[in-house]
Design an enzyme around this catalytic site. Structure first.
Site, PDB file in Angstrom:
ATOM      1  N   GLU A  41       0.902  -1.144  -0.009  1.00  0.00           N
ATOM      2  CA  GLU A  41      -0.217   0.162   0.026  1.00  0.00           C
ATOM      3  C   GLU A  41       0.949   1.158  -0.013  1.00  0.00           C
ATOM      4  O   GLU A  41       0.380   2.306  -0.016  1.00  0.00           O
ATOM      5  CB  GLU A  41      -0.933   0.031   1.224  1.00  0.00           C
ATOM      6  CG  GLU A  41      -2.223  -1.046   1.332  1.00  0.00           C
ATOM      7  CD  GLU A  41      -1.715  -2.390   1.799  1.00  0.00           C
ATOM      8  OE1 GLU A  41      -0.321  -2.476   1.881  1.00  0.00           O
ATOM      9  OE2 GLU A  41      -2.575  -3.084   2.235  1.00  0.00           O
ATOM     10  N   LYS A  80       3.212 -13.683   7.650  1.00  0.00           N
ATOM     11  CA  LYS A  80       4.079 -13.622   6.583  1.00  0.00           C
ATOM     12  C   LYS A  80       5.273 -14.714   6.613  1.00  0.00           C
ATOM     13  O   LYS A  80       6.117 -14.640   7.393  1.00  0.00           O
ATOM     14  CB  LYS A  80       4.695 -12.132   6.500  1.00  0.00           C
ATOM     15  CG  LYS A  80       5.052 -11.604   5.166  1.00  0.00           C
ATOM     16  CD  LYS A  80       5.150 -10.144   5.082  1.00  0.00           C
ATOM     17  CE  LYS A  80       5.275  -9.884   3.822  1.00  0.00           C
ATOM     18  NZ  LYS A  80       5.876  -8.468   3.484  1.00  0.00           N
TER      19      LYS A  80
HETATM   20  P1  AMP Z   1       3.754  -6.095   1.806  1.00  0.00           P
HETATM   21  O1  AMP Z   1       2.477  -5.608   1.516  1.00  0.00           O
HETATM   22  O2  AMP Z   1       3.486  -7.859   1.295  1.00  0.00           O
HETATM   23  O3  AMP Z   1       5.013  -5.731   1.261  1.00  0.00           O
HETATM   24  O4  AMP Z   1       3.958  -6.490   3.511  1.00  0.00           O
HETATM   25  C1  AMP Z   1       4.154  -5.424   4.154  1.00  0.00           C
HETATM   26  C2  AMP Z   1       4.127  -5.676   5.628  1.00  0.00           C
HETATM   27  O5  AMP Z   1       5.362  -6.550   6.052  1.00  0.00           O
HETATM   28  C3  AMP Z   1       4.132  -4.760   6.605  1.00  0.00           C
HETATM   29  O6  AMP Z   1       3.212  -4.182   7.108  1.00  0.00           O
HETATM   30  C4  AMP Z   1       4.894  -5.413   7.774  1.00  0.00           C
HETATM   31  O7  AMP Z   1       4.074  -6.295   8.580  1.00  0.00           O
HETATM   32  C5  AMP Z   1       5.893  -6.609   7.060  1.00  0.00           C
HETATM   33  N1  AMP Z   1       7.224  -5.815   7.174  1.00  0.00           N
HETATM   34  C6  AMP Z   1       7.833  -5.046   6.030  1.00  0.00           C
HETATM   35  N2  AMP Z   1       9.044  -5.021   6.343  1.00  0.00           N
HETATM   36  C7  AMP Z   1       9.258  -5.189   7.524  1.00  0.00           C
HETATM   37  C8  AMP Z   1      10.312  -5.179   8.364  1.00  0.00           C
HETATM   38  N3  AMP Z   1      11.495  -4.523   8.137  1.00  0.00           N
HETATM   39  N4  AMP Z   1      10.350  -5.498   9.845  1.00  0.00           N
HETATM   40  C9  AMP Z   1       9.291  -6.161  10.354  1.00  0.00           C
HETATM   41  N5  AMP Z   1       7.996  -6.408   9.205  1.00  0.00           N
HETATM   42  C10 AMP Z   1       8.187  -6.015   7.973  1.00  0.00           C
END
Ligand code: AMP
Length: 544
Positions: free
Chosen positions: A331, A441
């Site tokens: 997003e 995830k």
């Molecule tokens: P996406 O939309 O698939 O890219 O996922 C985004 C989500 O991944 C975020 O809202 C977090 O929950 C998780 N996420 C992304 N980067 C990190 C990070 N460096 N540390 C922990 N969680 C992360």
């Protein structure tokens, strides 16, 4: 009084024109299904994108129509990005790892008119073609010599499609707020939701991500994006890299192969790479086993999930590579924070620096962040108080596609609810501590806990089911199924796993099942996932 400056629209075709004029000889290297070592230049890439744009115009599409892609990272996919978006259509990237039913939902919801696909995914598309009747035809991203036999309607090879097209094309001018790309995320509850990027958001994001304290991307870099082009536009790399004229190296279908990644990095003198932790674990393991060392890579951007300290240390101590952790979301195009040190931190000891490096990084200009408590009061940036993380900015979504006003994703004052829980320290470094959203995830990709729960409670012996993410050394998180059995009923772990088999994607099947008497609930009857995650924080999965 308005300023007297030109209102030049920020269109991605401008990036194409700029790259072609300024960096025509910069290389793009790809592994594809039909060529293990394809090599050409930015100049040739944009020339072919113009041929493709002419071909697409001939398909009788209208401005804003969605054209889907199901493809790995390679040069044809990059050409599609620029041709589709530049010509005024919307490049809808689809994750081929999704369960077929989800792909059907996404294609129909997006109303994709044509699908561009790697030959590899032709069998998958053939299976679902009957359920996606509005797709007019399929462009298979190969040449006639490698074209698979297919029952897909109006199937044509990419090379045949563009062969006779002119390579001159006037990129149309239009409002920079028009859509350029669409990507569905399962990182929310319910059906996958479409994030619709605009030309303006992507050009601004490319500027922001190239900044020195973000990716610090320049013409002198060689970039290897191991993050897929189907996931948040490979973190915007295709736009940022061409904006600065960085050399690009695409691993094609070999993204998960440590040995191939290492070979590409050394042979092409890669200076910067980007990907999720799971990918780098494979590379580190390969290099350890084979006794190899990285000699040209300077930094690697790792995000999408928390980066383990051991990974940051391994890259630094064994390979002299700086890990720049990033945090962001589909997003958010996706970049929100990048971990780069401040002037005041440069003289800290290596161990003190690691303590900073394990954080998700600090906000780059273009994204504002705030953390709030349950009553929406803003919390201080003291590195101690954790709250719901909210963001806003020109490359953050203002809503989801076709859910305008109903997704409940934004606060009354216009901030986007990330679903992450975080602390922010006085230096502005973000630390993700938990999640309010009900998803898991695994290896950088989402598993919807609710979908798995719904199938699990369908079993006649199950009273209640909850699925939570549990730490896993390879995949960051894997699902654990927590079950309350109906009174007097019995069902085993293996019976439950067999019940799920075939009803959800195989990689969504939980790694283990535990049976409990009771699952904790909130006052409104929702499962208290945060408490359940605490309860099983030390649970060791059999696969770990
Ligand atoms: P996406 O939309 O698939 O890219 O996922 C985004 C989500 O991944 C975020 O809202 C977090 O929950 C998780 N996420 C992304 N980067 C990190 C990070 N460096 N540390 C922990 N969680 C992360």
């Amino acid at each position: 009084m308005h300023g007297l400056m030109m209102d030049t629209p920020l269109l991605i075709s401008w990036i194409a024109r700029h790259a072609e004029r300024n960096f025509p000889n910069r290389e793009i290297v790809s592994i594809t299904m039909d060529n293990p070592s394809h090599r050409y230049t930015i100049g040739e890439c944009i020339q072919r994108a113009r041929k493709l744009a002419n071909a697409l115009d001939r398909l009788g599409l209208s401005r804003g129509d969605r054209i889907a892609t199901l493809a790995w990272n390679d040069y044809r996919h990059l050409e599609a990005y620029y041709a589709i978006g530049g010509a005024g259509y919307v490049c809808h990237t689809i994750n081929p790892r999704l369960f077929p039913e989800q792909i059907v939902f996404i294609v129909n919801h997006a109303e994709d008119k044509w699908v561009m696909t790697d030959p590899l995914f032709v069998p998958l598309l053939e299976k679902i073609a009957g359920s996606t009747p509005n797709v007019a035809g399929y462009i298979v991203m190969t040449d006639d010599a490698h074209m698979p036999k297919t029952t897909l309607r109006n199937a044509i090879s990419y090379e045949a499609l563009i062969a006779d097209e002119s390579d001159s094309y006037d990129w149309p001018d239009f409002d920079e707020r028009e859509a350029v790309a669409l990507c569905y995320t399962s990182g929310t509850t319910g059906n996958p939701k479409g994030v619709l990027y605009s030309h303006r958001s992507q050009v601004l994001h490319a500027y922001g991500s190239a900044m020195a304290d973000a990716l610090g991307l320049s013409n002198r870099d060689t970039m290897l994006p191991v993050v897929p082009l189907f996931h948040v536009n490979a973190w915007g790399v295709p736009y940022a890299a061409l904006m600065v004229g960085a050399k690009l190296v695409f691993p094609g279908p070999k993204m998960g192969d440590g040995e191939t990644l290492y070979r590409l990095m050394e042979a092409e003198k890669v200076t910067i790479a980007a990907g999720v932790p799971t990918v780098w674990l494979g590379l580190l393991q390969y290099m350890d086993k084979a006794g190899k060392r990285l000699t040209t890579v300077e930094r690697t951007v790792i995000g999408g999930a928390a980066v383990p300290e051991s990974m940051i240390r391994a890259f630094r101590d064994k390979h002299d590579v700086v890990v720049m952790q990033g945090w962001g979301m589909t997003e958010m195009s996706p970049l929100g924070t990048v971990n780069s040190l401040k002037a005041s931190q440069l003289d800290l000891s290596p161990d003190e620096i690691i303590k900073i490096r394990v954080k998700a990084g600090r906000g780059i200009f273009g994204v504002e962040m705030r953390i709030v408590d349950d009553e929406q009061n803003e919390l201080p940036w003291d590195g101690d108080k954790a709250g719901a993380l909210q963001v806003r900015g020109p490359w953050v979504c203002s809503d989801y596609f076709k859910l305008e006003g109903s997704a409940g994703s934004h606060t009354g004052d216009g901030w986007f609810e990330t679903g992450d829980v975080a602390k922010i320290d006085p230096d502005g470094f973000l630390q993700i501590t938990d999640r309010t959203k009900d998803v898991i995830k695994s290896g950088g990709e989402w598993i919807s806990s609710i979908d798995v729960e719904n199938v699990a409670v369908g079993h006649p012996a199950v009273a209640e089911a909850a699925v939570i993410g549990v730490a896993h050394p390879k995949w960051t998180e894997r699902p654990l199924l927590v079950i309350v059995r109906k009174e007097g009923e019995d069902v085993s772990r293996d019976e439950l796993l067999a019940w799920l088999d075939g009803k959800i994607a195989s990689w969504w099947i939980p790694d283990d099942v535990v049976f409990v008497d009771d699952i904790p609930h909130t006052a409104t009857g929702k499962i208290k996932k945060i408490e359940l995650r605490k309860q099983f924080a030390d649970y060791r999965l059999p696969t770990a």
